[in-house]
Design an enzyme around this catalytic site. Structure first.
Site, short mmCIF file in Angstrom:
data_model
loop_
_atom_site.label_atom_id
_atom_site.label_comp_id
_atom_site.label_asym_id
_atom_site.label_seq_id
_atom_site.Cartn_x
_atom_site.Cartn_y
_atom_site.Cartn_z
NE ARG A 186 3.20 6.69 -2.02
CZ ARG A 186 4.14 7.12 -3.03
NH1 ARG A 186 5.67 8.30 -3.42
NH2 ARG A 186 3.85 6.40 -4.19
CB THR A 187 0.32 1.53 0.86
OG1 THR A 187 -0.04 2.79 0.86
CG2 THR A 187 0.00 0.83 2.52
CE LYS A 215 -0.57 -20.20 -13.31
NZ LYS A 215 -0.23 -20.65 -12.23
NE ARG A 243 -3.13 0.06 -1.83
CZ ARG A 243 -2.07 0.70 -2.00
NH1 ARG A 243 -1.56 1.59 -2.70
NH2 ARG A 243 -1.97 2.02 -1.02
CG HIS A 294 -5.10 4.67 2.19
ND1 HIS A 294 -4.57 3.57 3.64
CD2 HIS A 294 -4.10 5.01 0.87
CE1 HIS A 294 -2.71 3.15 2.63
NE2 HIS A 294 -2.50 4.40 2.09
N1 CP Z 1 -0.25 7.07 -0.49
C1 CP Z 1 0.00 6.09 -0.85
O1 CP Z 1 -1.27 4.45 -0.92
O2 CP Z 1 0.89 5.24 -1.67
P1 CP Z 1 0.86 3.84 -2.54
O3 CP Z 1 -0.28 3.82 -3.20
O4 CP Z 1 2.67 4.18 -2.94
O5 CP Z 1 1.00 3.07 -1.35
#
Ligand code: CP
Length: 316
Positions: free
Chosen positions: A61-62, A89, A111, A139
């Protein structure tokens, strides 16, 4: 340039690393800008900007919604995952970022499985860094899209009873939502087995209600937010068996009767049907789970525009 004119020229968001870095004005601006984007086709305000999507951890999603958001505003995206680069590496995080920054990157969306990694990067680069999830820490765009979704349905956050149920201990989504929803005036109830909800959670925000009884958390709730059990962050078992967890904590249609009849059901995804949430709840008319995904694009457009353009241009 005078001091006052240079202040006006700064973007509203130098970085977005954690919810508590935002003041109320910034939060309201992002929510309002996302609402504007929902109402009208956005201008291609980010043409000529190049946004790096640096994902060291899996995401559906993100990552996709940041990419869609950037492109809707006319920006170019460069997508990097750990398995496709010299990160495999052994190249360090900062060397990777310096290398990519040298290719005229205007912002970094990042991320990482290690809490604090985006803060380290933000301290070493001269472009905005947006945290797309770091370890168990934060998040922030998920919390903003969740608040946006709640407001769409309930017209407010203040005074709502919001139950967050599931693996709180390992959840960055929970930590960001606890901070944001409490600041916006909700009564936030946290519910999990004792091992997944230590007493220290009470210090995350004033007025939190901690309970290990699902029926207590759901009682007359306006919003029920369900969280996945994050097995990938566990080195040991936190409950005797999945069946036992399901028996006590799975949000099923039967248990949901304790909440208000118009309660909305949320889940940040990925969701495991039959474990933390029943399929009958996930697919019920009360579920806004897919709408959360749609709203994620709007919030991420608002965040990218606010990070890349001076505040005076930061309108839909
Ligand atoms: N909600 C969320 O962070 O989903 P993803 O891990 O798929 O990005």
């Amino acid at each position: 340039m005078s001091e006052s004119s240079s202040a006006v020229a700064r973007p509203l968001l130098p970085n977005l690393l954690a919810i508590n870095d935002l003041d109320l004005k910034q939060i309201q601006h992002l929510l309002a800008l996302a609402a504007d984007f929902q109402q009208q086709t956005p201008a291609k305000s980010l043409v000529g900007k190049r946004i790096l999507l640096l994902f060291y951890e899996a995401s559906t999603r993100t990552r996709t919604s940041f990419e869609v958001a950037a492109r809707r505003l006319g920006a170019e995206t460069v997508s990097i995952t750990a398995s496709s680069t010299s990160i495999e590496k052994g190249e360090s995080l900062l060397d990777t970022v310096y290398t990519l920054r040298a290719m005229a990157i205007d912002a970094i969306v990042m991320r990482h499985s290690v809490s604090g990694s985006p803060v380290l990067v933000a301290d070493h680069v001269d472009v905005p860094v947006v945290n797309a999830g770091d370890g168990m820490h934060q998040h922030p765009t998920q919390a903003l899209l969740d608040a946006f979704t709640i407001i769409r349905h309930k017209q407010r956050i203040a005074g709502l009873k919001i139950a967050i149920v599931g693996d709180l201990l390992h959840s960055r989504v929970a930590r960001s939502n606890i901070e944001l929803l409490s600041r916006l005036g909700a009564e936030v109830r946290l519910c999990a087995p004792r091992t997944l909800l230590p007493p220290a959670f009470a210090s995350l925000a004033p007025g939190l209600i901690l309970t290990h009884r699902l029926e207590e958390a759901l009682d007359a709730a306006d919003v029920v937010m369900v969280l996945r059990i994050q097995m990938e962050r566990m080195r040991e078992s936190f409950f005797p068996s999945e069946a036992e967890y399901v028996h006590h904590y799975s949000v099923t249609a039967d248990r949901l009767r304790a909440a208000r009849p118009d309660a909305i059901i949320m889940h940040p995804g990925p969701m495991i049907r039959g474990v933390e949430i029943g399929a009958d709840v996930a697919d019920s008319p009360q579920s806004v789970i897919r709408e959360q995904v749609e709203n994620g694009v709007l919030i991420r457009m608002a965040v990218l525009q606010s990070a890349l353009l001076p505040a005076r241009f930061s309108k839909a």
